[in-house]
Structure formats: structure tokens, C-alpha cells
Write a protein that holds these residues in place. Structure first.
Motif, mmCIF file in Angstrom:
data_model
loop_
_atom_site.group_PDB
_atom_site.id
_atom_site.type_symbol
_atom_site.label_atom_id
_atom_site.label_comp_id
_atom_site.label_asym_id
_atom_site.label_seq_id
_atom_site.Cartn_x
_atom_site.Cartn_y
_atom_site.Cartn_z
ATOM 1 N N VAL A 61 0.849 -1.189 0.000
ATOM 2 C CA VAL A 61 0.000 0.000 0.000
ATOM 3 C C VAL A 61 0.887 1.242 0.000
ATOM 4 O O VAL A 61 1.811 1.362 0.803
ATOM 5 N N SER A 62 0.589 2.155 -0.895
ATOM 6 C CA SER A 62 1.273 3.438 -0.941
ATOM 7 C C SER A 62 0.465 4.430 -0.104
ATOM 8 O O SER A 62 -0.743 4.576 -0.304
ATOM 9 N N VAL A 63 1.127 5.084 0.856
ATOM 10 C CA VAL A 63 0.484 6.103 1.687
ATOM 11 C C VAL A 63 1.211 7.409 1.401
ATOM 12 O O VAL A 63 2.364 7.583 1.795
ATOM 13 N N THR A 64 0.531 8.315 0.689
ATOM 14 C CA THR A 64 1.190 9.549 0.266
ATOM 15 C C THR A 64 0.471 10.771 0.827
ATOM 16 O O THR A 64 -0.760 10.821 0.837
ATOM 17 N N THR A 122 -7.951 -2.691 4.529
ATOM 18 C CA THR A 122 -6.540 -2.480 4.196
ATOM 19 C C THR A 122 -6.218 -0.989 4.213
ATOM 20 O O THR A 122 -5.201 -0.572 4.771
ATOM 21 N N HIS A 123 -7.086 -0.178 3.630
ATOM 22 C CA HIS A 123 -6.875 1.273 3.581
ATOM 23 C C HIS A 123 -6.914 1.882 4.985
ATOM 24 O O HIS A 123 -6.085 2.721 5.327
ATOM 25 N N VAL A 124 -7.871 1.437 5.802
ATOM 26 C CA VAL A 124 -7.999 1.954 7.166
ATOM 27 C C VAL A 124 -6.749 1.626 7.980
ATOM 28 O O VAL A 124 -6.178 2.488 8.652
ATOM 29 N N CYS A 125 -6.320 0.385 7.908
ATOM 30 C CA CYS A 125 -5.122 -0.028 8.656
ATOM 31 C C CYS A 125 -3.877 0.700 8.161
ATOM 32 O O CYS A 125 -3.055 1.149 8.954
ATOM 33 N N ALA A 126 -3.752 0.829 6.860
ATOM 34 C CA ALA A 126 -2.585 1.504 6.286
ATOM 35 C C ALA A 126 -2.501 2.944 6.769
ATOM 36 O O ALA A 126 -1.432 3.419 7.174
ATOM 37 N N LYS A 127 -3.625 3.648 6.758
ATOM 38 C CA LYS A 127 -3.621 5.042 7.231
ATOM 39 C C LYS A 127 -3.268 5.106 8.706
ATOM 40 O O LYS A 127 -2.487 5.953 9.129
ATOM 41 N N ASN A 128 -3.846 4.209 9.506
ATOM 42 C CA ASN A 128 -3.568 4.198 10.942
ATOM 43 C C ASN A 128 -2.114 3.873 11.246
ATOM 44 O O ASN A 128 -1.537 4.410 12.193
ATOM 45 N N ALA A 182 0.620 4.077 9.045
ATOM 46 C CA ALA A 182 1.685 4.765 8.301
ATOM 47 C C ALA A 182 1.644 6.286 8.349
ATOM 48 O O ALA A 182 2.638 6.928 8.044
ATOM 49 N N THR A 183 0.523 6.886 8.747
ATOM 50 C CA THR A 183 0.426 8.344 8.738
ATOM 51 C C THR A 183 1.489 8.987 9.626
ATOM 52 O O THR A 183 2.175 9.918 9.225
ATOM 53 N N LYS A 234 1.786 -0.099 15.941
ATOM 54 C CA LYS A 234 2.346 1.240 15.776
ATOM 55 C C LYS A 234 3.568 1.420 16.692
ATOM 56 O O LYS A 234 4.567 1.991 16.280
ATOM 57 N N ASP A 235 3.462 0.913 17.928
ATOM 58 C CA ASP A 235 4.590 1.014 18.864
ATOM 59 C C ASP A 235 5.798 0.231 18.362
ATOM 60 O O ASP A 235 6.938 0.666 18.511
ATOM 61 N N VAL A 236 5.543 -0.933 17.760
ATOM 62 C CA VAL A 236 6.640 -1.741 17.221
ATOM 63 C C VAL A 236 7.293 -1.016 16.040
ATOM 64 O O VAL A 236 8.522 -0.995 15.913
ATOM 65 N N ILE A 237 6.477 -0.394 15.197
ATOM 66 C CA ILE A 237 7.026 0.383 14.083
ATOM 67 C C ILE A 237 7.896 1.518 14.624
ATOM 68 O O ILE A 237 9.000 1.750 14.140
ATOM 69 N N LYS A 238 7.427 2.203 15.667
ATOM 70 C CA LYS A 238 8.212 3.293 16.270
ATOM 71 C C LYS A 238 9.561 2.785 16.786
ATOM 72 O O LYS A 238 10.560 3.488 16.730
ATOM 73 N N SER A 239 9.589 1.558 17.294
ATOM 74 C CA SER A 239 10.836 1.004 17.818
ATOM 75 C C SER A 239 11.847 0.713 16.713
ATOM 76 O O SER A 239 13.024 0.505 16.975
ATOM 77 N N CYS A 240 11.392 0.683 15.470
ATOM 78 C CA CYS A 240 12.253 0.438 14.310
ATOM 79 C C CYS A 240 12.499 1.707 13.514
ATOM 80 O O CYS A 240 12.802 1.664 12.322
#
Length: 120
Positions: A44-47, A73-79, A81-82, A111-117
């Protein structure tokens, strides 16, 4: 020799499911893979919307490039990746999603795991 591409990865159990995250910074976008299947999954591209100059109030467009084009998929991607796009100076995010669990609590933990990376 140091790599020109910064990348971090981690693994965490979220709601009983092993979840892997890989974040890679490229000059023009951030690539995030979030998987509970060991695969890249749906891309998914989030621009950010270029009409907004205020990063904190930016609107984001999601587009499925590869895989199932479903509303969830769109809802999760926005949540997911924003905040990455905002923290990375409004750069676009390419998100690979392969999830078994789409619950709100799990998404918050992801989201917390993404922040840790963070590589941006």
C-alpha cells in the motif's frame, strides 16, 4: 563500509501472534513491512496530499499497489503509516501488510513496534 540504506527490524508477539516489522529508509520514501505471515503481503502506498503545507494537518491518500484492495486495508494503512510519513518530513510510505489480526488494540501495539524500528 557503511550501508547507504538505513534499515531496522524487530519481532514482537502481539495478541499471541508473532509479528515482524522491517523499516527501511530510502531517499524518497520509507518502506515498512508489517507481517504476521513472514511475507510482504499487500503493498500500500500512503502519500501525503501535496495541497497541505501544514504537516500536522496533512491529508493522506492510500492506494493498493499489489494485493487485496479492501476497505480494511486502507484503514489499517492510514492508521499505521500516517505518523511515519509525518515524522519523516511528509515523505510517502510504502507499507507491506500481511496481518492475521486487525483488531484496534493490535494495530495500536503494531504502531509502537514500528516506532521502535524508526529509521527516519
Amino acid at each position: 563500509m557503511t550501508s547507504l540504506i538505513k534499515s531496522k527490524q524487530t519481532e514482537k508477539t502481539i495478541n499471541g501472534i508473532s509479528t515482524q516489522v522491517v523499516c527501511t529508509e530510502f531517499s524518497n520514501y520509507i518502506f515498512v513491512v508489517l507481517t504476521q505471515y513472514g511475507k510482504i503481503g499487500t503493498l500500500v502506498s500512503v502519500t501525503p496530499d501535496s495541497k497541505s503545507n501544514d504537516i500536522s494537518n496533512s491529508m493522506f491518500t492510500t492506494k493498493v499497489l499489489l494485493g487485496k484492495d479492501e476497505a480494511l486495508t486502507h484503514v489499517c494503512a492510514k492508521n499505521l503509516a500516517t505518523f511515519v510519513a509525518q515524522e519523516a518530513g511528509n515523505r510517502p510510505v510504502l507499507l507491506g501488510l500481511a496481518l492475521k489480526d486487525y483488531s484496534i488494540d493490535s494495530i495500536k501495539d503494531m504502531k509502537d513496534v514500528i516506532k521502535s524500528c524508526q529509521v527516519w
